[in-house]
Scaffold this motif. Structure first.
Motif, PDB file in Angstrom:
ATOM      1  N   GLU A  95      51.937 -26.058  44.058  1.00 30.98           N
ATOM      2  CA  GLU A  95      51.096 -25.815  42.881  1.00 30.98           C
ATOM      3  C   GLU A  95      50.346 -27.091  42.538  1.00 30.98           C
ATOM      4  OE1 GLU A  95      52.373 -23.109  39.623  1.00 30.98           O
ATOM      5  OE2 GLU A  95      52.407 -24.953  38.447  1.00 30.98           O
ATOM      6  N   PHE A 124      42.484 -26.287  47.760  1.00 32.39           N
ATOM      7  CA  PHE A 124      42.972 -25.242  48.676  1.00 32.39           C
ATOM      8  C   PHE A 124      42.682 -25.608  50.141  1.00 32.39           C
ATOM      9  CE2 PHE A 124      42.758 -22.045  45.005  1.00 32.39           C
ATOM     10  CZ  PHE A 124      44.137 -21.993  44.867  1.00 32.39           C
ATOM     11  N   GLN A 130      49.445 -23.154  46.691  1.00 33.42           N
ATOM     12  CA  GLN A 130      49.246 -21.700  46.605  1.00 33.42           C
ATOM     13  C   GLN A 130      48.642 -21.274  45.270  1.00 33.42           C
ATOM     14  OE1 GLN A 130      49.751 -19.593  49.269  1.00 33.42           O
ATOM     15  NE2 GLN A 130      49.957 -21.611  50.242  1.00 33.42           N
ATOM     16  N   ARG A 131      48.702 -22.187  44.274  1.00 31.59           N
ATOM     17  CA  ARG A 131      48.214 -21.807  42.947  1.00 31.59           C
ATOM     18  C   ARG A 131      47.723 -23.044  42.216  1.00 31.59           C
ATOM     19  NH1 ARG A 131      51.424 -18.782  38.032  1.00 31.59           N
ATOM     20  NH2 ARG A 131      52.398 -20.801  37.709  1.00 31.59           N
ATOM     21  N   ALA A 173      45.625 -19.752  35.550  1.00 26.33           N
ATOM     22  CA  ALA A 173      46.037 -19.949  36.948  1.00 26.33           C
ATOM     23  C   ALA A 173      45.128 -19.182  37.895  1.00 26.33           C
ATOM     24  CB  ALA A 173      47.481 -19.476  37.134  1.00 26.33           C
ATOM     25  N   ALA A 175      45.390 -18.038  42.012  1.00 25.69           N
ATOM     26  CA  ALA A 175      46.163 -18.036  43.262  1.00 25.69           C
ATOM     27  C   ALA A 175      45.222 -18.165  44.455  1.00 25.69           C
ATOM     28  CB  ALA A 175      46.969 -16.756  43.368  1.00 25.69           C
ATOM     29  N   ARG A 176      45.695 -18.847  45.471  1.00 23.43           N
ATOM     30  CA  ARG A 176      44.912 -18.989  46.700  1.00 23.43           C
ATOM     31  C   ARG A 176      44.451 -17.620  47.202  1.00 23.43           C
ATOM     32  NH1 ARG A 176      44.654 -22.536  51.261  1.00 23.43           N
ATOM     33  NH2 ARG A 176      46.039 -24.041  50.269  1.00 23.43           N
ATOM     34  N   LYS A 177      45.352 -16.639  47.196  1.00 19.92           N
ATOM     35  CA  LYS A 177      45.000 -15.317  47.723  1.00 19.92           C
ATOM     36  C   LYS A 177      43.878 -14.686  46.902  1.00 19.92           C
ATOM     37  CE  LYS A 177      49.342 -14.052  49.799  1.00 19.92           C
ATOM     38  NZ  LYS A 177      50.665 -13.601  49.441  1.00 19.92           N
ATOM     39  N   ARG A 178      43.954 -14.861  45.585  1.00 21.72           N
ATOM     40  CA  ARG A 178      42.937 -14.250  44.729  1.00 21.72           C
ATOM     41  C   ARG A 178      41.582 -14.896  44.992  1.00 21.72           C
ATOM     42  NH1 ARG A 178      41.557 -14.482  38.912  1.00 21.72           N
ATOM     43  NH2 ARG A 178      40.325 -12.613  38.635  1.00 21.72           N
ATOM     44  N   ARG A 179      41.576 -16.208  45.163  1.00 16.26           N
ATOM     45  CA  ARG A 179      40.318 -16.901  45.433  1.00 16.26           C
ATOM     46  C   ARG A 179      39.708 -16.420  46.737  1.00 16.26           C
ATOM     47  NH1 ARG A 179      38.969 -21.593  48.392  1.00 16.26           N
ATOM     48  NH2 ARG A 179      37.039 -22.496  47.648  1.00 16.26           N
TER      49      ARG A 179
END
Ligand SMILES: CC(C)(COP(=O)(O)OP(=O)(O)OC[C@H]1O[C@@H](n2cnc3c(N)ncnc32)[C@H](O)[C@@H]1OP(=O)(O)O)[C@@H](O)C(=O)NCCC(=O)NCCS
Length: 189
Positions: A95, A124, A130-131, A173, A175-179
């Motif tokens: 994080e 990232f 990851q966040r 926050a 998240a890497r996945k959301r980005r």
């Protein structure tokens, strides 16, 4: 710096780069502005303290876990410092917390959005984080607006003490996945 140094990094109008002792007057111009510092965790520094901070950040390992690392925001054309972004990667490397400040003459032009968005991309790209999180005072409307614009979700609120006064802090926050799911024209988020 090492070949793996993630800085400098450029956007349309800005360069994210290492701070240096040459930035002293530009750095102090916004760091000594009480309006810029109103909700910041840092306090104003003397010129001597600022020089040693700038020197330390110039040589510090970028994004080392457990350490705050300060990235300079400079005008791309003149290379003049206009603000900075602090990043602290957690001890386990998963994080990162960010904080940011821009001199008042440079606010209201989308430059913080450009800079902080790029810094999130840098984090990232250069780490396994990851966040990315940011904590801001509930009264700090420009910061809350910026974080929302960058696609960061408001994930919590808690009571805190700031300079001896009770306040409410909001945590955001991303998240890497959301980005990664968002399209490039939505900026860094
Ligand atoms: C938080 C802070 C960085 C936000 O700066 P900012 O300049 O308001 O943020 P942005 O870059 O997102 O700019 C947004 C504004 O630029 C305007 N703008 C102008 N041109 C723009 C462009 N090309 N793209 C996007 N926005 C643009 C937007 O309309 C918006 O204006 P509005 O606030 O009147 O709606 C700044 O207020 C600051 O440094 N505060 C002091 C330090 C602080 O409190 N930091 C937060 C600690 S967590």
């Amino acid at each position: 710096m090492s070949p793996r140094d993630p800085l400098p990094r450029r956007t349309e109008r800005l360069t994210l780069r290492r701070l240096s002792r040459d930035d002293l007057s530009a750095f102090q111009a916004y760091r000594l502005d009480p309006v810029v510092g109103e909700y910041q965790g840092w306090s104003p520094m003397s010129d001597d303290q600022a020089l040693s901070f700038l020197h330390e950040m110039n040589g510090a390992a970028a994004l080392a876990p457990g350490e705050w690392f300060q990235i300079g925001i400079a005008d791309r054309r003149s290379n003049t410092l206009i603000g900075d972004i602090g990043v602290c990667v957690s001890g386990n490397g998963l994080e990162a917390e960010i904080g940011f400040a821009l001199g008042r003459p440079h606010q209201g032009q989308g430059l913080a959005r450009e800079a902080v968005g790029e810094a999130i991309g840098l984090i990232f790209d250069a780490t396994d984080v990851q966040r990315v999180v940011a904590v801001t005072d509930a009264r700090n409307d420009p910061a809350r607006k910026l974080l929302s614009t960058l696609g960061m979700a408001h994930i919590g609120e808690h009571q805190a003490m700031f300079r001896g006064e009770p306040c409410v802090e909001h945590t955001f926050a991303l998240a890497r996945k959301r980005r990664e799911r968002r399209s490039p024209d939505e900026g860094a988020a």
